[in-house]
Motif scaffolding. Structure first.
Motif, PDB file in Angstrom:
ATOM      1  N   ARG A 123      53.282  55.692  16.738  1.00  0.00           N
ATOM      2  CA  ARG A 123      52.279  55.670  17.804  1.00  0.00           C
ATOM      3  C   ARG A 123      52.671  56.628  18.936  1.00  0.00           C
ATOM      4  O   ARG A 123      51.819  57.325  19.493  1.00  0.00           O
ATOM      5  CB  ARG A 123      52.092  54.254  18.346  1.00  0.00           C
ATOM      6  CG  ARG A 123      51.347  53.366  17.372  1.00  0.00           C
ATOM      7  CD  ARG A 123      50.867  52.076  18.013  1.00  0.00           C
ATOM      8  NE  ARG A 123      50.303  51.196  17.024  1.00  0.00           N
ATOM      9  CZ  ARG A 123      49.120  51.356  16.435  1.00  0.00           C
ATOM     10  NH1 ARG A 123      48.390  52.397  16.739  1.00  0.00           N
ATOM     11  NH2 ARG A 123      48.686  50.502  15.547  1.00  0.00           N
ATOM     12  N   LEU A 126      51.911  60.127  17.732  1.00  0.00           N
ATOM     13  CA  LEU A 126      50.480  60.418  17.724  1.00  0.00           C
ATOM     14  C   LEU A 126      49.899  60.538  19.129  1.00  0.00           C
ATOM     15  O   LEU A 126      48.927  61.257  19.338  1.00  0.00           O
ATOM     16  CB  LEU A 126      49.727  59.375  16.904  1.00  0.00           C
ATOM     17  CG  LEU A 126      49.971  59.480  15.397  1.00  0.00           C
ATOM     18  CD1 LEU A 126      49.401  58.266  14.674  1.00  0.00           C
ATOM     19  CD2 LEU A 126      49.388  60.767  14.845  1.00  0.00           C
ATOM     20  N   PRO A 130      48.125  64.154  18.348  1.00  0.00           N
ATOM     21  CA  PRO A 130      47.126  63.407  17.560  1.00  0.00           C
ATOM     22  C   PRO A 130      46.761  64.063  16.229  1.00  0.00           C
ATOM     23  O   PRO A 130      46.210  63.407  15.350  1.00  0.00           O
ATOM     24  CB  PRO A 130      45.897  63.356  18.475  1.00  0.00           C
ATOM     25  CG  PRO A 130      46.381  63.727  19.827  1.00  0.00           C
ATOM     26  CD  PRO A 130      47.616  64.551  19.653  1.00  0.00           C
ATOM     27  N   SER A 131      47.089  65.332  16.041  1.00  0.00           N
ATOM     28  CA  SER A 131      46.720  66.016  14.799  1.00  0.00           C
ATOM     29  C   SER A 131      47.784  65.883  13.710  1.00  0.00           C
ATOM     30  O   SER A 131      47.629  66.455  12.635  1.00  0.00           O
ATOM     31  CB  SER A 131      46.465  67.498  15.078  1.00  0.00           C
ATOM     32  OG  SER A 131      47.677  68.127  15.480  1.00  0.00           O
ATOM     33  N   SER A 133      48.986  64.689  10.742  1.00  0.00           N
ATOM     34  CA  SER A 133      48.368  63.944   9.630  1.00  0.00           C
ATOM     35  C   SER A 133      49.371  63.062   8.891  1.00  0.00           C
ATOM     36  O   SER A 133      49.010  61.989   8.405  1.00  0.00           O
ATOM     37  CB  SER A 133      47.690  64.909   8.665  1.00  0.00           C
ATOM     38  OG  SER A 133      48.635  65.813   8.118  1.00  0.00           O
ATOM     39  N   THR A 136      49.823  59.963  10.935  1.00  0.00           N
ATOM     40  CA  THR A 136      48.604  59.162  10.834  1.00  0.00           C
ATOM     41  C   THR A 136      48.565  58.400   9.511  1.00  0.00           C
ATOM     42  O   THR A 136      48.272  57.204   9.471  1.00  0.00           O
ATOM     43  CB  THR A 136      47.359  60.073  10.957  1.00  0.00           C
ATOM     44  OG1 THR A 136      47.405  60.752  12.211  1.00  0.00           O
ATOM     45  CG2 THR A 136      46.083  59.272  10.850  1.00  0.00           C
ATOM     46  N   SER A 137      48.892  59.080   8.434  1.00  0.00           N
ATOM     47  CA  SER A 137      48.879  58.458   7.110  1.00  0.00           C
ATOM     48  C   SER A 137      49.936  57.360   7.000  1.00  0.00           C
ATOM     49  O   SER A 137      49.668  56.274   6.477  1.00  0.00           O
ATOM     50  CB  SER A 137      49.105  59.533   6.049  1.00  0.00           C
ATOM     51  OG  SER A 137      49.212  58.962   4.783  1.00  0.00           O
ATOM     52  N   ALA A 140      48.875  54.318   8.948  1.00  0.00           N
ATOM     53  CA  ALA A 140      47.840  53.567   8.227  1.00  0.00           C
ATOM     54  C   ALA A 140      48.466  52.717   7.120  1.00  0.00           C
ATOM     55  O   ALA A 140      48.074  51.560   6.917  1.00  0.00           O
ATOM     56  CB  ALA A 140      46.801  54.520   7.647  1.00  0.00           C
TER      57      ALA A 140
END
Length: 194
Positions: A123, A126, A130-131, A133, A136-137, A140
């Protein structure tokens, strides 16, 4: 160097290793060849020699970030997550929000049974980038693993003696507040018809 790199990306690891060895025989201080050799050794699941090669690169280039990340990755894959996470935390102090180091740290923390800390690292990454990936993956995946879930499995098979077997199982998983513990009932039902 290009041939060795092409061979390694084509999954021809033994010939790639031979090319890197030849390059290092002619110039032992070749940083790119050393890093490539270490990477190929790691892909060949020879983590001990890969770590040694990364360390050799660090002798010549003490501040080499790629070699430091390589050692962290190798240590993590060897099951030495504590060492890997400590190395990546030190690296991130000097290179905040390094994408690869952040992922290595988060994976190591998760594999140590600390998905809560891994989630915090991702977190923070990000928020700064924020980009990213991969972060982010991975976030998730962590969030999915921490949610309660129910799995239903149904199977039917027929054997040669006309025996029909039907198996149904239902399992649930509930995460507790410390996010390191989970439990859930599992029910199974079998039906055998001659």
């Amino acid at each position: 160097l290009g041939l060795a790199l092409a061979l390694s990306w084509d999954d021809q690891l033994a010939p790639a290793l031979a090319e890197y060895d030849a390059l290092l025989a002619s110039d032992p201080s070749d940083r790119e060849a050393g890093l490539g050799r270490a990477r190929v050794l790691s892909w060949m699941v020879r983590q001990g020699p890969a770590k040694a090669e990364y360390e050799r690169v660090l002798v010549e280039h003490p501040d080499d970030v790629e070699a430091q990340r390589g050692i962290g990755r190798v240590q993590s894959w060897r099951g030495r997550q504590r060492d890997a996470s400590q190395r990546m935390e030190v690296l991130l102090q000097d290179h905040p929000h390094d994408r690869d180091a952040t992922v290595i740290l988060a994976e190591s923390l998760n594999w140590m049974g600390r998905p809560d800390r891994a989630e915090g690292v991702l977190r923070e990454q990000l928020a700064a980038d924020p980009s990213d990936s991969r972060a982010t993956s991975l976030l998730a995946d962590l969030e999915f693993d921490q949610r309660p879930r129910v799995d239903l499995d149904w199977r039917e098979s027929h054997q040669s003696d006309d025996l029909r077997i039907t198996s149904t199982s239902l399992a649930s998983r509930f995460q507790f507040g410390d996010v390191r513990s989970f439990a859930g009932p599992r029910y199974e039902l079998g039906d055998y018809e001659p």
